[in-house]
Scaffold this active site. Structure first.
Site, PDB file in Angstrom:
ATOM      1  N   ARG A 144      38.492  -8.570 120.172  1.00 30.09           N
ATOM      2  CA  ARG A 144      37.194  -8.538 119.480  1.00 30.09           C
ATOM      3  C   ARG A 144      37.318  -9.079 118.056  1.00 30.09           C
ATOM      4  O   ARG A 144      36.445  -9.796 117.564  1.00 30.09           O
ATOM      5  CB  ARG A 144      36.651  -7.101 119.448  1.00 30.09           C
ATOM      6  N   VAL A 166      30.924  -3.745 112.995  1.00 26.79           N
ATOM      7  CA  VAL A 166      32.313  -3.638 112.564  1.00 26.79           C
ATOM      8  C   VAL A 166      32.887  -5.022 112.257  1.00 26.79           C
ATOM      9  O   VAL A 166      34.079  -5.173 112.054  1.00 26.79           O
ATOM     10  CB  VAL A 166      33.158  -2.893 113.631  1.00 26.79           C
ATOM     11  N   HIS A 188      30.239   2.300 110.539  1.00 24.32           N
ATOM     12  CA  HIS A 188      31.136   2.488 111.680  1.00 24.32           C
ATOM     13  C   HIS A 188      32.487   1.819 111.477  1.00 24.32           C
ATOM     14  O   HIS A 188      33.175   1.484 112.435  1.00 24.32           O
ATOM     15  CB  HIS A 188      30.463   1.979 112.968  1.00 24.32           C
ATOM     16  N   CYS A 205      55.220   6.038 107.961  1.00 23.49           N
ATOM     17  CA  CYS A 205      55.613   7.182 108.793  1.00 23.49           C
ATOM     18  C   CYS A 205      55.937   6.804 110.232  1.00 23.49           C
ATOM     19  O   CYS A 205      56.160   7.688 111.055  1.00 23.49           O
ATOM     20  CB  CYS A 205      54.504   8.239 108.764  1.00 23.49           C
ATOM     21  N   GLY A 219      17.943  -5.444 114.841  1.00 29.17           N
ATOM     22  CA  GLY A 219      18.882  -5.574 115.955  1.00 29.17           C
ATOM     23  C   GLY A 219      19.657  -4.326 116.290  1.00 29.17           C
ATOM     24  O   GLY A 219      20.844  -4.388 116.574  1.00 29.17           O
ATOM     25  N   THR A 220      18.977  -3.192 116.267  1.00 26.42           N
ATOM     26  CA  THR A 220      19.659  -1.974 116.705  1.00 26.42           C
ATOM     27  C   THR A 220      18.805  -1.257 117.735  1.00 26.42           C
ATOM     28  O   THR A 220      17.583  -1.214 117.621  1.00 26.42           O
ATOM     29  CB  THR A 220      20.028  -1.055 115.509  1.00 26.42           C
TER      30      THR A 220
HETATM   31  P1  NAD Z   1      23.192  -2.015 120.650  1.00 23.08           P
HETATM   32  O1  NAD Z   1      24.084  -2.915 121.451  1.00 23.08           O
HETATM   33  O2  NAD Z   1      22.948  -0.655 121.128  1.00 23.08           O
HETATM   34  O3  NAD Z   1      21.754  -2.713 120.467  1.00 23.08           O
HETATM   35  C1  NAD Z   1      21.625  -4.056 120.104  1.00 23.08           C
HETATM   36  C2  NAD Z   1      20.147  -4.334 119.858  1.00 23.08           C
HETATM   37  O4  NAD Z   1      20.046  -5.677 119.371  1.00 23.08           O
HETATM   38  C3  NAD Z   1      19.261  -4.239 121.094  1.00 23.08           C
HETATM   39  O5  NAD Z   1      18.119  -3.448 120.782  1.00 23.08           O
HETATM   40  C4  NAD Z   1      18.864  -5.696 121.363  1.00 23.08           C
HETATM   41  O6  NAD Z   1      17.552  -5.798 121.910  1.00 23.08           O
HETATM   42  C5  NAD Z   1      18.911  -6.268 119.971  1.00 23.08           C
HETATM   43  N1  NAD Z   1      19.109  -7.724 119.899  1.00 23.08           N
HETATM   44  C6  NAD Z   1      19.707  -8.551 120.795  1.00 23.08           C
HETATM   45  N2  NAD Z   1      19.662  -9.820 120.340  1.00 23.08           N
HETATM   46  C7  NAD Z   1      19.035  -9.794 119.124  1.00 23.08           C
HETATM   47  C8  NAD Z   1      18.694 -10.787 118.171  1.00 23.08           C
HETATM   48  N3  NAD Z   1      18.992 -12.077 118.346  1.00 23.08           N
HETATM   49  N4  NAD Z   1      18.053 -10.384 117.045  1.00 23.08           N
HETATM   50  C9  NAD Z   1      17.756  -9.084 116.832  1.00 23.08           C
HETATM   51  N5  NAD Z   1      18.028  -8.107 117.718  1.00 23.08           N
HETATM   52  C10 NAD Z   1      18.683  -8.460 118.843  1.00 23.08           C
HETATM   53  O7  NAD Z   1      23.796  -2.021 119.194  1.00 23.08           O
HETATM   54  P2  NAD Z   1      23.705  -0.970 118.011  1.00 23.08           P
HETATM   55  O8  NAD Z   1      22.338  -0.380 117.961  1.00 23.08           O
HETATM   56  O9  NAD Z   1      24.261  -1.661 116.836  1.00 23.08           O
HETATM   57  O10 NAD Z   1      24.687   0.229 118.408  1.00 23.08           O
HETATM   58  C11 NAD Z   1      25.889   0.088 119.085  1.00 23.08           C
HETATM   59  C12 NAD Z   1      27.193   0.279 118.302  1.00 23.08           C
HETATM   60  O11 NAD Z   1      27.998  -0.820 118.669  1.00 23.08           O
HETATM   61  C13 NAD Z   1      27.162   0.219 116.831  1.00 23.08           C
HETATM   62  O12 NAD Z   1      27.542   1.437 116.394  1.00 23.08           O
HETATM   63  C14 NAD Z   1      28.227  -0.814 116.392  1.00 23.08           C
HETATM   64  O13 NAD Z   1      29.221  -0.167 115.646  1.00 23.08           O
HETATM   65  C15 NAD Z   1      28.851  -1.274 117.628  1.00 23.08           C
HETATM   66  N6  NAD Z   1      28.957  -2.738 117.816  1.00 23.08           N
HETATM   67  C16 NAD Z   1      29.188  -3.584 116.780  1.00 23.08           C
HETATM   68  C17 NAD Z   1      29.263  -4.969 116.976  1.00 23.08           C
HETATM   69  C18 NAD Z   1      29.532  -5.877 115.793  1.00 23.08           C
HETATM   70  O14 NAD Z   1      30.191  -5.461 114.858  1.00 23.08           O
HETATM   71  N7  NAD Z   1      28.997  -7.108 115.775  1.00 23.08           N
HETATM   72  C19 NAD Z   1      29.082  -5.485 118.253  1.00 23.08           C
HETATM   73  C20 NAD Z   1      28.859  -4.590 119.324  1.00 23.08           C
HETATM   74  C21 NAD Z   1      28.786  -3.227 119.065  1.00 23.08           C
HETATM   75 ZN    ZN Z   2      51.573   6.501 108.773  1.00 22.18          ZN
END
Ligand code: NAD
Ligand code: ZN
Length: 257
Positions: A69, A102, A118, A157, A194-195
């Site tokens: 990743r 992340v 996160h 450690c 996008g959440t």
């Molecule tokens: P999620 O996967 O639950 O939701 C993603 C959301 O993004 C969905 O609602 C989807 O409809 C929307 N989406 C998709 N394409 C989009 C676009 N082009 N523009 C705007 N919105 C769009 O993700 P979340 O709510 O962030 O929660 C999941 C957890 O996953 C988080 O805590 C995060 O830490 C982790 N995560 C992080 C990454 C990263 O760092 N890029 C990637 C995957 C998951």
């Molecule tokens: Zn250590």
């Protein structure tokens, strides 16, 4: 609410919070967790990879997956939404960027003091003593998604070095969480991008903002659940954020940066 109306709020807001989830990085080619076709959890069993127990049980499988990743993020570029958010900081009196992601794409687009709720793929630490370890910025050989890679050992450690992300069952880092909460409660405009809003406690932030009288706007191509008096702009992060910043401040951003 339309883009024009939200742009009007942006122009007059004193403190804006931008709150991003995996969807803000989708257009950079980083898969989300829950998107039906490309979501990471559709292909991998989260319980085998994203818990402390999983790491202890099979460190090389877990570390290899996170290296895969991390490598995807190193190869990716910030998209137009990251760029528009960084540009926004030049136009509003105060901007706080809070992310659940992340990756480091906000920082690479130019945003500063990003609050990572996160953790980060780029800040591994010892699982036993907590000491931070350097994550090399390039990886010579691209690991496959299922590749096993031995995690490094702590130089202090000898403990195993673990990814610096928050796993299921872990609490959020205290400083970033309290800073995010303070910003949500102090802002007058809260924009969630996008959440899916199902991962708590992060998903509480828009509620807190709304509870303190802020205007709350959600941006998503899929309709997300929007509570009373919150607003929804349907569309991709890149298109909507570019349109908002261009309309509010006459910037000349392109949604395809
Ligand atoms: P999620 O996967 O639950 O939701 C993603 C959301 O993004 C969905 O609602 C989807 O409809 C929307 N989406 C998709 N394409 C989009 C676009 N082009 N523009 C705007 N919105 C769009 O993700 P979340 O709510 O962030 O929660 C999941 C957890 O996953 C988080 O805590 C995060 O830490 C982790 N995560 C992080 C990454 C990263 O760092 N890029 C990637 C995957 C998951
Ligand atoms: Zn250590």
């Amino acid at each position: 609410m339309s883009v024009t109306e939200v742009a009007r709020h942006l122009k007059t807001a004193r403190h804006v919070v931008i709150f991003t989830g995996a969807g803000a990085s989708t257009e950079s080619g980083i898969p989300t967790f829950r998107d039906a076709l490309t979501g990471l959890w559709e292909h991998f069993d989260a319980s085998r990879l994203a818990t402390a127990e999983a790491f202890r049980a099979d460190p090389s499988l877990c570390w290899g997956w996170y290296e895969w990743r991390r490598h995807k993020v190193i190869q990716a570029q910030p998209n137009a939404a990251h760029v528009a958010i960084a540009e926004l900081a030049r136009h509003v009196p105060r901007l706080t960027v809070v992310t659940q992601n992340v990756d480091n794409l906000h920082e690479r687009a130019g945003s500063q003091a990003v609050i990572h709720l996160h953790g980060s793929l780029h800040s591994p630490r010892c699982i036993d003593c907590g000491v931070a370890h350097q994550a090399p910025l390039s990886i010579d050989v691209l690991p496959g998604a299922g590749a096993r890679i031995e995690p490094p050992r702590c130089t202090m450690c000898e403990g195993l070095v673990r990814p610096g992300v928050v796993w299921f069952g872990e609490t959020l880092p205290e400083g970033p969480w309290s800073d995010a909460l303070a910003a949500a409660e102090a802002c007058d405009l809260f924009v969630s991008i996008g959440t899916s809003g199902v991962v708590y406690p992060a998903a509480e932030l828009p509620l807190r903002a709304h509870g303190r009288g802020a205007t709350v706007v959600h941006i998503n191509p899929d309709r997300v659940e929007v509570r009373n008096q919150e607003f929804f702009l349907e569309g991709k992060a890149s298109d909507v954020m570019t349109a908002l910043v261009n309309e509010a401040f006459g910037a000349l951003l392109s949604p395809r940066s």
